[in-house]
Write a protein that holds these residues in place. Structure first.
Motif, PDB file in Angstrom:
ATOM      1  N   MET A   1      73.314  39.906  78.949  1.00  0.00           N
ATOM      2  CA  MET A   1      72.872  40.555  77.720  1.00  0.00           C
ATOM      3  C   MET A   1      71.401  40.233  77.483  1.00  0.00           C
ATOM      4  N   LYS A   2      70.642  41.253  77.142  1.00  0.00           N
ATOM      5  CA  LYS A   2      69.230  41.072  76.814  1.00  0.00           C
ATOM      6  C   LYS A   2      69.046  41.218  75.309  1.00  0.00           C
ATOM      7  N   ALA A   3      68.215  40.364  74.749  1.00  0.00           N
ATOM      8  CA  ALA A   3      67.892  40.424  73.326  1.00  0.00           C
ATOM      9  C   ALA A   3      66.425  40.810  73.171  1.00  0.00           C
ATOM     10  N   TYR A   4      66.159  41.747  72.256  1.00  0.00           N
ATOM     11  CA  TYR A   4      64.790  42.202  72.012  1.00  0.00           C
ATOM     12  C   TYR A   4      64.492  42.127  70.519  1.00  0.00           C
ATOM     13  N   LEU A   5      63.324  41.613  70.179  1.00  0.00           N
ATOM     14  CA  LEU A   5      62.805  41.837  68.842  1.00  0.00           C
ATOM     15  C   LEU A   5      62.402  43.306  68.739  1.00  0.00           C
ATOM     16  N   LYS A   6      62.480  43.857  67.555  1.00  0.00           N
ATOM     17  CA  LYS A   6      62.204  45.285  67.385  1.00  0.00           C
ATOM     18  C   LYS A   6      60.865  45.671  67.993  1.00  0.00           C
TER      19      LYS A   6
ATOM     20  N   ARG B   1      64.942  52.580  60.608  1.00  0.00           N
ATOM     21  CA  ARG B   1      66.358  52.212  60.634  1.00  0.00           C
ATOM     22  C   ARG B   1      66.697  51.231  61.756  1.00  0.00           C
ATOM     23  N   ILE B   2      65.775  51.018  62.669  1.00  0.00           N
ATOM     24  CA  ILE B   2      66.022  50.076  63.762  1.00  0.00           C
ATOM     25  C   ILE B   2      66.016  48.661  63.206  1.00  0.00           C
ATOM     26  N   GLN B   3      67.038  47.882  63.542  1.00  0.00           N
ATOM     27  CA  GLN B   3      67.171  46.525  63.025  1.00  0.00           C
ATOM     28  C   GLN B   3      66.197  45.559  63.718  1.00  0.00           C
ATOM     29  N   PRO B   4      65.949  44.396  63.118  1.00  0.00           N
ATOM     30  CA  PRO B   4      64.952  43.459  63.663  1.00  0.00           C
ATOM     31  C   PRO B   4      65.265  42.953  65.064  1.00  0.00           C
ATOM     32  N   ILE B   5      66.558  42.884  65.427  1.00  0.00           N
ATOM     33  CA  ILE B   5      66.941  42.394  66.754  1.00  0.00           C
ATOM     34  C   ILE B   5      67.932  43.377  67.370  1.00  0.00           C
ATOM     35  N   ILE B   6      67.701  43.711  68.630  1.00  0.00           N
ATOM     36  CA  ILE B   6      68.577  44.620  69.365  1.00  0.00           C
ATOM     37  C   ILE B   6      69.122  43.889  70.592  1.00  0.00           C
ATOM     38  N   LEU B   7      70.428  44.007  70.810  1.00  0.00           N
ATOM     39  CA  LEU B   7      71.083  43.411  71.971  1.00  0.00           C
ATOM     40  C   LEU B   7      71.531  44.527  72.910  1.00  0.00           C
ATOM     41  N   VAL B   8      71.262  44.366  74.202  1.00  0.00           N
ATOM     42  CA  VAL B   8      71.624  45.380  75.194  1.00  0.00           C
ATOM     43  C   VAL B   8      72.455  44.713  76.286  1.00  0.00           C
ATOM     44  N   ALA B   9      73.688  45.178  76.450  1.00  0.00           N
ATOM     45  CA  ALA B   9      74.580  44.615  77.465  1.00  0.00           C
ATOM     46  C   ALA B   9      74.309  45.247  78.820  1.00  0.00           C
ATOM     47  N   ASP B  10      74.536  44.482  79.880  1.00  0.00           N
ATOM     48  CA  ASP B  10      74.462  45.031  81.230  1.00  0.00           C
ATOM     49  C   ASP B  10      75.622  45.996  81.452  1.00  0.00           C
ATOM     50  N   GLU B  11      75.491  46.812  82.478  1.00  0.00           N
ATOM     51  CA  GLU B  11      76.496  47.834  82.770  1.00  0.00           C
ATOM     52  C   GLU B  11      77.890  47.226  82.913  1.00  0.00           C
ATOM     53  N   GLY B  12      78.842  47.785  82.175  1.00  0.00           N
ATOM     54  CA  GLY B  12      80.226  47.342  82.254  1.00  0.00           C
ATOM     55  C   GLY B  12      80.574  46.172  81.354  1.00  0.00           C
TER      56      GLY B  12
END
Length: 226
Positions: free
Chosen positions: A64-69, A83-94
């Motif tokens: 999982m990758k975490a990004y500040l906005k 509307r984008i929140q301060p922190i976004i989490l992106v999971a790897d495929e699957g």
């Protein structure tokens, strides 16, 4: 052959597994944040110091990758809206982001759009399209300007690029990458051969002629032979 038909989808799909869970409760207490959107792209609204929450989530899971906005990659086009929140989490495929619940689905979409599994398909048939033509990939947003062109409509402001789909259309001149490379290589080979011929012709050594010294010149006052 009078009707143009376009068949496509809005996204692809990836398989999910109960063995591929990213459990946020193992990384950070729920009293530190509010989870706005869930997997595979989760939006986090920190209740405490944003940087502290981000640092905990950044090292939560290797899938999982975490990004500040303000640090969300440009290619996601997902940074400037209020509307984008301060922190976004992106999971790897699957992989699936959960707080502590079990998995209830076998597939999902919304992963990184660079993944082939997220790409939809597109099939088109009709007089506007080249028969049998295949193209590796286009963006979904490119379909809108293509449809406007076929219908003779002026498109409204959009994020598509018409040049990306020109090769599909019969009324557009288009040269694809392999053909362009072939033309460039062919032209280079012809130019190289032509240059070599010119250089060789200029550097050619003229063989000596027998008795050249015995030939009379116009300015000779005293010929060698009479």
């Amino acid at each position: 052959d009078t009707i143009n038909v376009i068949i496509t989808s809005d996204h692809g799909m990836a398989s999910c597994s109960a063995e591929k869970l990213i459990i946020l409760d193992e990384c950070i207490g729920r009293n530190n944040y509010t989870l706005i959107d869930k997997s595979p792209v989760a939006a986090v609204l920190p209740r405490q110091n944003k940087r502290d929450v981000y640092n905990l989530l950044k090292k939560c899971h290797r899938h999982m990758k975490a990004y500040l906005k303000e640090e969300i990659p440009d290619r996601f086009h997902y940074r400037h809206n209020k509307r984008i929140q301060p922190i976004i989490l992106v999971a790897d495929e699957g992989w699936t982001i959960v707080q502590n619940e079990s998995l209830t689905k076998l597939g999902d979409h919304g992963y990184d759009n660079a993944l082939p599994s997220m790409h939809p398909f597109l099939a088109a048939h009709g007089p506007a399209f080249h028969r049998g033509y295949k193209q590796n990939t286009i963006n979904n947003v490119d379909i809108y300007p293509m449809m406007c062109h076929i219908l003779g409509l002026t498109p409204q402001p959009h994020n598509g690029t018409f040049s990306n789909i020109k090769c599909l259309l019969t009324d557009q001149w288009c040269i694809n990458l392999p053909e362009a490379i072939g033309i460039v290589i062919g032209a280079f080979m012809i130019l190289t051969a032509f240059t070599c011929i010119i250089i060789m012709s200029k550097n050619r050594v003229v063989p000596p002629r027998p008795f050249a010294r015995l030939q009379l010149q116009s300015d000779d006052d005293d010929p060698l032979i009479g």
